[in-house]
Scaffold this active site. Structure first.
Site, PDB file in Angstrom:
ATOM      1  N   ASP A   1      -1.499   0.565  59.901  1.00  0.00           N
ATOM      2  CA  ASP A   1      -1.709   1.353  58.689  1.00  0.00           C
ATOM      3  C   ASP A   1      -0.435   1.409  57.842  1.00  0.00           C
ATOM      4  O   ASP A   1       0.677   1.473  58.380  1.00  0.00           O
ATOM      5  CB  ASP A   1      -2.107   2.773  59.137  1.00  0.00           C
TER       6      ASP A   1
ATOM      7  N   GLU B   1      -1.889  -3.497  56.944  1.00  0.00           N
ATOM      8  CA  GLU B   1      -2.435  -2.988  55.683  1.00  0.00           C
ATOM      9  C   GLU B   1      -1.333  -3.005  54.636  1.00  0.00           C
ATOM     10  O   GLU B   1      -0.407  -2.191  54.682  1.00  0.00           O
ATOM     11  CB  GLU B   1      -2.963  -1.562  55.831  1.00  0.00           C
TER      12      GLU B   1
END
Ligand code: NAG
Ligand code: NAG
Ligand code: NAG
Length: 512
Positions: A212, A248
């Site tokens: 993330d 990401e």
């Protein structure tokens, strides 16, 4: 010597681009906010039997519990510790799921939140998924433990302490993302804690990580962490397998931070893919499906070997992240099935399918007032399990796009055509296109406002094939359309623009 080290590092990085998907499978499904017990059952009863290669799970570690708004999905993105108990279940349930999914050949990829802990306004107490005490105001997380020394505040130069300007790469990496307490990943101690957390999951049998918020971490810090990661468990993976890493990084261009800064560490989420394909299928800004003849790198996307692709994700399906209104989600189911079908038919990238829950969407002036709503849950806040209806759809607000016949069958299509080139392109200079994958599969789309009626070279061996969009092959017959391919590989296609699904797909294993 220097050259040797470079080669070794490069080799290590490339190894982390391999998803280690087994049995010739090719696609990952994101079972967003599902409970571990439900994922384990889904691996055995549906994903394994239908050729899905892996599941991206929601963050498995301890997270904050928020009351206002009530239990939003984003509480999973606010870690309190690396204890493995979350809204999705306990450590034992997590371990059981990983084992059972691996046993039916389905990999588990963990959504790893390592850029930050909870928000700076997260308060103090034990309002966390395992009940661990923490203090956001004092930056004290004793169950890791992290203390105020382990955060970046001294490095951040903005007056608010938050990222204020995305044109400044230092702010984006050193300041707080929307108030989230930013870990000092330059510290050996913090790197060690993060690597221990990820290594524990590797030992439990996961195949890799969706990392993330990578844009908010320095590539050098991520490299230091990834260099400490173990190889995958040899109980299920070949000796010497590196964890699959997909990062990401939201890069739509025009910012100092680009995806390419992360290519050596693993794959990167290609956000241009869904944003552009949504624009094409919506026919916005003069886009036409025929322009996708050179889809992929020809559209300015990252190199094929670096890309993790998707039509929508848990952020941009509700207006967060990137892509805006062009993103096609389950709310636009007809376009969504076509766009996902296109992605799964096309050779570019490692593909991820979204599996969502419904929420009470209330769009006011382009903004969804209910973009925060968490998964279907009981009044005590616990997540509901996923009931399977007799027709194989899901109940209780779980959308289960991955179970829709058209999407499930295209996941199988991608496995059947794996390794075959993009071939036999046809278009009508508008929104009717067709392409094949060598002699293993062929797909035809009609996104025009009139019928398609045309004979095309499919490149496939002669015979009768079942269309896997309107139906499928079942018990030696087609439940939907039948396509006759002649000995010369040509076949006639008729697709009305008013059909529920105006596309047709055939492949080697849908032949009668
Ligand atoms: C795995 O490979 C390492 C070297 O990379 C070797 O030392 C070890 O014995 C191998 N293990 C198995 C089970 O083959
Ligand atoms: C991990 O695998 C790589 C090959 O991909 C090998 O070079 C390395 O020695 C392995 N590391 C360990 C700790 O076994
Ligand atoms: C698109 O294809 C159809 C035949 O499938 C044809 O009738 C139509 O004229 C074509 N449109 C354009 C713009 O070429």
């Amino acid at each position: 010597m220097k050259l040797f080290i470079l080669v070794a590092l490069f080799g290590l990085g490339l190894a982390q681009h391999n998803p280690h998907i087994r049995h010739g499978r090719t696609s990952i499904v994101h079972l967003f906010e599902w409970r571990w017990a439900d994922i384990a059952a889904e691996c055995e009863r549906f994903l394994g039997p239908n050729g899905f290669g892996g599941v991206q799970i929601s963050p498995p570690n301890e997270h904050i519990i928020l009351d206002s708004p009530w239990r939003p999905w984003w509480q999973r993105y606010q870690p309190i510790s690396y204890n493995l108990c979350s809204r999705s279940g306990s450590e034992d349930e997590l371990r059981d799921m990983i084992t059972r999914c691996n046993n039916v050949g389905v990999n588990i990829y963990v959504d790893a939140v390592i850029n930050h802990m909870c928000g700076n306004t997260g308060g103090e107490g034990t309002h966390s998924s395992c009940g661990s005490w923490f203090s956001a105001s004092r930056k004290d997380f004793p169950s890791v433990p992290y203390s105020h020394w382990d955060f970046n505040d001294n490095k951040c130069k903005t007056s608010s302490g938050d990222i204020e300007n995305y044109a400044d790469a230092y702010q984006v990496r050193d300041c707080r993302l929307v108030g989230l307490l930013d870990l000092a990943l330059e510290k050996d101690y913090v790197r060690g804690k993060v690597a221990d957390f990820m290594n524990k999951l590797i030992d439990m049998g996961v195949a890799g990580f969706r990392v993330d918020a990578c844009k908010h971490m320095w590539p050098g810090d991520l490299e230091a962490v990834s260099g400490r990661l173990k190889n995958l468990s040899t109980r299920w993976f070949p000796n010497g397998s590196r964890p699959f890493i997909y990062q990401e990084v939201i890069d739509l261009g025009n910012e100092p931070i680009s995806s390419s800064q992360y290519f050596h560490l693993g794959r990167v989420t290609e956000f241009k893919y869904g944003a552009k394909l949504g624009t094409v299928f919506r026919k916005w800004h003069g886009e036409k499906l025929c322009y996708t003849r050179n889809w992929g790198e020809g559209w300015g996307f990252m190199p094929d070997g670096n890309a993790l692709v998707f039509i929508d994700n848990h952020d941009n399906q509700r207006g967060h992240g990137a892509g805006g209104a062009s993103i096609v989600t389950f709310w636009d189911s007809r376009l969504h099935k076509m766009a996902v079908g296109f992605m799964l038919a096309h050779p570019y990238g490692v593909t991820r399918v979204m599996s969502s829950f419904r929420w009470n969407r209330q769009v006011v002036n382009g903004k969804d007032q209910n973009d925060w709503i968490g998964p279907p849950s009981h009044s005590d806040g616990s997540t509901k399990s996923v009931p399977i209806n007799p027709d194989q759809t899901c109940g209780d607000g779980w959308v289960c796009e991955h179970r829709w016949r058209q999407i499930k069958n295209m996941v199988i299509f991608r496995n059947v055509v794996n390794g075959q080139p993009h071939s036999n392109w046809w278009d009508n200079q508008s929104n009717q296109v067709a392409f094949g994958r060598g002699n293993r599969g062929f797909i035809v789309f009609n996104n025009d406002d009139w019928d398609l009626d045309v004979t095309l070279n499919t490149g496939m061996p002669g015979g009768t094939y079942c269309d896997v969009i309107s139906g499928q092959k079942e018990g030696g017959r087609c439940t939907g359309k039948q396509i006759q391919v002649g000995g010369d590989g040509h076949a006639h296609f008729r697709i009305s623009n008013t059909e529920e699904d105006p596309f047709v797909a055939i492949h080697a294993e849908s032949k009668l």
